[in-house]
Design a protein around this motif. Structure first.
Motif, PDB file in Angstrom:
ATOM      1  N   PHE A  22      40.746  57.903  47.555  1.00 21.01           N
ATOM      2  CA  PHE A  22      40.890  58.160  46.118  1.00 21.01           C
ATOM      3  C   PHE A  22      41.041  56.846  45.362  1.00 21.01           C
ATOM      4  CE2 PHE A  22      43.622  58.670  42.388  1.00 21.01           C
ATOM      5  CZ  PHE A  22      42.861  59.559  41.639  1.00 21.01           C
ATOM      6  N   CYS A  24      39.878  54.018  46.310  1.00 24.02           N
ATOM      7  CA  CYS A  24      38.561  53.370  46.338  1.00 24.02           C
ATOM      8  C   CYS A  24      37.692  53.880  45.191  1.00 24.02           C
ATOM      9  CB  CYS A  24      37.863  53.655  47.674  1.00 24.02           C
ATOM     10  SG  CYS A  24      38.506  52.692  49.063  1.00 24.02           S
ATOM     11  N   PHE A  25      37.739  55.184  44.946  1.00 19.99           N
ATOM     12  CA  PHE A  25      36.994  55.768  43.836  1.00 19.99           C
ATOM     13  C   PHE A  25      37.501  55.222  42.505  1.00 19.99           C
ATOM     14  CE2 PHE A  25      36.914  59.091  40.524  1.00 19.99           C
ATOM     15  CZ  PHE A  25      35.539  59.205  40.360  1.00 19.99           C
ATOM     16  N   TYR A 203      30.527  47.898  49.863  1.00 17.72           N
ATOM     17  CA  TYR A 203      31.521  48.328  48.877  1.00 17.72           C
ATOM     18  C   TYR A 203      32.644  47.298  48.763  1.00 17.72           C
ATOM     19  CZ  TYR A 203      35.469  50.840  46.886  1.00 17.72           C
ATOM     20  OH  TYR A 203      36.555  51.188  46.118  1.00 17.72           O
TER      21      TYR A 203
END
Length: 222
Positions: A22, A24-25, A203
């Motif tokens: 979460f 990371c989002f 990422y």
């Protein structure tokens, strides 16, 4: 007893993986918002202050923010508990061969996490707290002028250096954490492992470098 401890550790790792994903989002959304600071000065000021107002005035965003705060706390607490348990278990063995089979950042997640936590304390104090509870000037569009606060903060070379070093710590933390989360959630399948590695590595680099560029750009150009 050992089985209960094992189940407890597995549960904590799964929870840490979910909260980590979460976060990371959230980092993607946060980076996209902050990249507005790279726009020409006047455009950046209007855009960034409007963006900040949107985040503070939307009820949906407020709910997400509470989830974010909870995720940070749970992630940190779980990480601390798991680290202490691992140290206790490692202390029972005379020989520790982890250095031969793991990356240095995997063995130093506690140190990297501590650096990130210290950074978050400064970050929340200087920006989030100032916006929520400080007396900020208003810009010509009637928004709180967070842009000016951010620009002023990144005029100090030591603050920029601290920010950039913290982003490198974040990058390595993400590099390990992404793969660890995939294993904890059972999706690190041999069939998809190469794709997970490529995505996770890409990422981590994009997030770390993307955030690090912003204070450097402001220090050199504003």
């Amino acid at each position: 007893m050992d089985r209960k401890i094992q189940l407890s550790t597995i549960t904590r790792k799964a929870l840490m993986a979910l909260t980590g994903l979460f976060l990371c989002f959230f980092l993607v959304i946060h980076l996209l918002g902050n990249l507005q600071l790279l726009l020409p000065a006047e455009q950046a000021k209007e855009s960034f202050n409007s963006y900040s107002r949107l985040l503070s005035g939307n009820i949906f965003i407020k709910i997400i923010s509470y989830v974010l705060y909870t995720s940070i706390i749970v992630h940190c607490v779980d990480a601390l508990i798991i680290t202490l348990k691992n140290k206790k278990i490692a202390g029972k063995y005379a020989v520790d061969n982890r250095a031969k089979v793991s990356k240095w950042y995997s063995r130093n997640m506690g140190v990297l996490g501590t650096i990130i936590l210290i950074f978050l304390v400064f970050h929340f104090k200087d920006f989030w707290y100032q916006y929520k509870f400080g007396t900020l000037p208003m810009d010509e569009y009637g928004n709180k002028d967070l842009y000016t606060i951010v620009i002023a903060a990144y005029q100090d070379w030591w603050y920029v250096l601290f920010y950039v070093l913290s982003m490198f710590a974040l990058g390595y933390h993400l590099l390990h954490g992404f793969f660890s989360a995939a294993r904890s959630l059972g999706v690190y399948h041999p069939k998809y492992v190469s794709w997970i590695r490529i995505f996770g590595t890409g990422y981590s680099y994009v997030i770390a470098i993307g955030f690090a560029i912003i204070p450097i750009f402001i220090y050199l150009n504003r």
